[in-house]
Design a protein around this motif. Structure first.
Motif, PDB file in Angstrom:
ATOM      1  N   VAL A  58     -27.346 -17.264-106.992  1.00 21.23           N
ATOM      2  CA  VAL A  58     -27.370 -18.300-108.032  1.00 21.23           C
ATOM      3  C   VAL A  58     -26.471 -19.439-107.584  1.00 21.23           C
ATOM      4  O   VAL A  58     -25.444 -19.214-106.929  1.00 21.23           O
ATOM      5  N   PHE A  60     -24.578 -23.347-108.713  1.00 19.99           N
ATOM      6  CA  PHE A  60     -24.209 -24.438-109.636  1.00 19.99           C
ATOM      7  C   PHE A  60     -23.601 -25.541-108.804  1.00 19.99           C
ATOM      8  O   PHE A  60     -22.776 -25.289-107.924  1.00 19.99           O
ATOM      9  N   LEU A  73     -22.026 -19.974-117.567  1.00 16.12           N
ATOM     10  CA  LEU A  73     -22.730 -19.392-116.426  1.00 16.12           C
ATOM     11  C   LEU A  73     -21.991 -18.177-115.881  1.00 16.12           C
ATOM     12  O   LEU A  73     -22.611 -17.144-115.584  1.00 16.12           O
ATOM     13  N   VAL A 136     -28.618 -23.396-111.610  1.00 15.64           N
ATOM     14  CA  VAL A 136     -28.420 -23.395-113.061  1.00 15.64           C
ATOM     15  C   VAL A 136     -27.709 -24.668-113.512  1.00 15.64           C
ATOM     16  O   VAL A 136     -26.739 -25.106-112.891  1.00 15.64           O
ATOM     17  N   PRO A 138     -26.125 -25.402-116.955  1.00 13.89           N
ATOM     18  CA  PRO A 138     -25.827 -24.839-118.272  1.00 13.89           C
ATOM     19  C   PRO A 138     -25.080 -25.797-119.203  1.00 13.89           C
ATOM     20  O   PRO A 138     -24.208 -25.383-119.970  1.00 13.89           O
ATOM     21  N   ILE A 160     -32.854 -23.167-113.889  1.00 19.06           N
ATOM     22  CA  ILE A 160     -32.616 -22.760-115.271  1.00 19.06           C
ATOM     23  C   ILE A 160     -31.712 -23.815-115.891  1.00 19.06           C
ATOM     24  O   ILE A 160     -30.664 -24.142-115.330  1.00 19.06           O
ATOM     25  N   LEU A 188     -29.206 -16.918-121.022  1.00 17.47           N
ATOM     26  CA  LEU A 188     -29.014 -17.288-119.620  1.00 17.47           C
ATOM     27  C   LEU A 188     -29.017 -16.042-118.739  1.00 17.47           C
ATOM     28  O   LEU A 188     -29.636 -16.026-117.668  1.00 17.47           O
ATOM     29  N   SER A 191     -32.565 -14.800-118.327  1.00 13.27           N
ATOM     30  CA  SER A 191     -33.332 -15.678-117.446  1.00 13.27           C
ATOM     31  C   SER A 191     -32.943 -15.474-115.991  1.00 13.27           C
ATOM     32  O   SER A 191     -33.806 -15.470-115.099  1.00 13.27           O
ATOM     33  N   LEU A 192     -31.644 -15.303-115.742  1.00 11.91           N
ATOM     34  CA  LEU A 192     -31.189 -15.045-114.372  1.00 11.91           C
ATOM     35  C   LEU A 192     -31.763 -13.730-113.844  1.00 11.91           C
ATOM     36  O   LEU A 192     -32.247 -13.657-112.709  1.00 11.91           O
TER      37      LEU A 192
END
Length: 234
Positions: A58, A60, A73, A136, A138, A160, A188, A191-192
């Motif tokens: 993941v 960010f 997150l 992501v 968020p 996301i 979240l 979804s992850l």
């Protein structure tokens, strides 16, 4: 308030106002600012990332501040790690909340799976983010547009994002990624898990996102939009 006063004073000098998304357009019209047209932002075309590899990752990228929701997150990722022990989280950026974020990572015992990359050059950032299965966004506040979303899509990465501001105009739910309610940690996390447990789905959403980025969010498309607007008022 000062900008509004200046607008009211000089509004007759403007033929047209350009907003970077429909959400901003609606807000401007609510405040009596018109006429308004929408011109989506664009970015340079760039190569697609390589095929996804393990571990499920993941990413960010952005300022480490409260409004960007990085803490949301991290808390969601803690839930994900309980089900997907090999998952990793890359966080790129600097900001006022860096100390709080580091403390949260330690508190949740995520030191071995969350990597703080700090501020990176563009080339270094692209190299790191190319590994991500999903990026992501968020955000707690309504992002007017969300350049990082189209940068991820251009790369071929699923996204996301919170379903506020201009982000729902960029991320197509269940096509190029997933939209979630603001500040909803459980949504979240779910979804992850959906993307990190299904590499094929992450690849499909990423490819669809790249197709849409190339069709609608390039800098050439951005310039063409403005040329059309100038022709309208000439």
């Amino acid at each position: 308030m000062m900008q509004m006063k200046l607008w009211q004073r000089w509004r007759k000098a403007f033929y047209l106002v350009v907003a970077n998304c429909d959400a901003v357009k609606e807000k401007l019209i609510e405040q009596g600012i018109a006429p308004v047209e929408v011109g989506w932002n664009g970015i340079p075309t760039s190569p697609a990332r390589p095929p996804l590899r393990m571990p499920p990752t993941v990413a960010f990228a952005g300022r480490l501040v409260w409004t960007k929701g990085v803490d949301i997150l991290i808390k969601a990722f803690a839930q994900v790690r309980a089900k997907i022990p090999t998952a990793q989280l890359l966080i790129a950026g600097k900001g006022d909340a860096e100390t709080e974020i580091t403390n949260l990572i330690n508190q949740l015992e995520l030191q071995n799976s969350v990597i703080l990359l700090g501020h990176l050059t563009r080339s270094a950032l692209e190299e790191k983010l190319a590994k991500a299965w999903v990026q992501v966004i968020p955000s707690r506040w309504a992002e007017p547009f969300g350049i990082v979303a189209i940068e991820a899509m251009m790369r071929g990465t699923a996204v996301i994002a919170t379903d506020i501001g201009g982000l729902p105009e960029i991320v197509r739910h269940q096509q190029t990624g997933l939209l979630i309610p603001r500040e909803n940690i459980d949504a979240l996390a779910t979804s992850l898990e959906c993307l990190l447990q299904n590499r094929d789905l992450a690849e499909q959403m990423g490819q669809k996102g790249r197709e849409i980025a190339l069709a609608h969010f390039t800098d050439n498309h951005f310039v063409d939009q403005f040329l059309d607007l100038y022709q309208q008022i000439s």
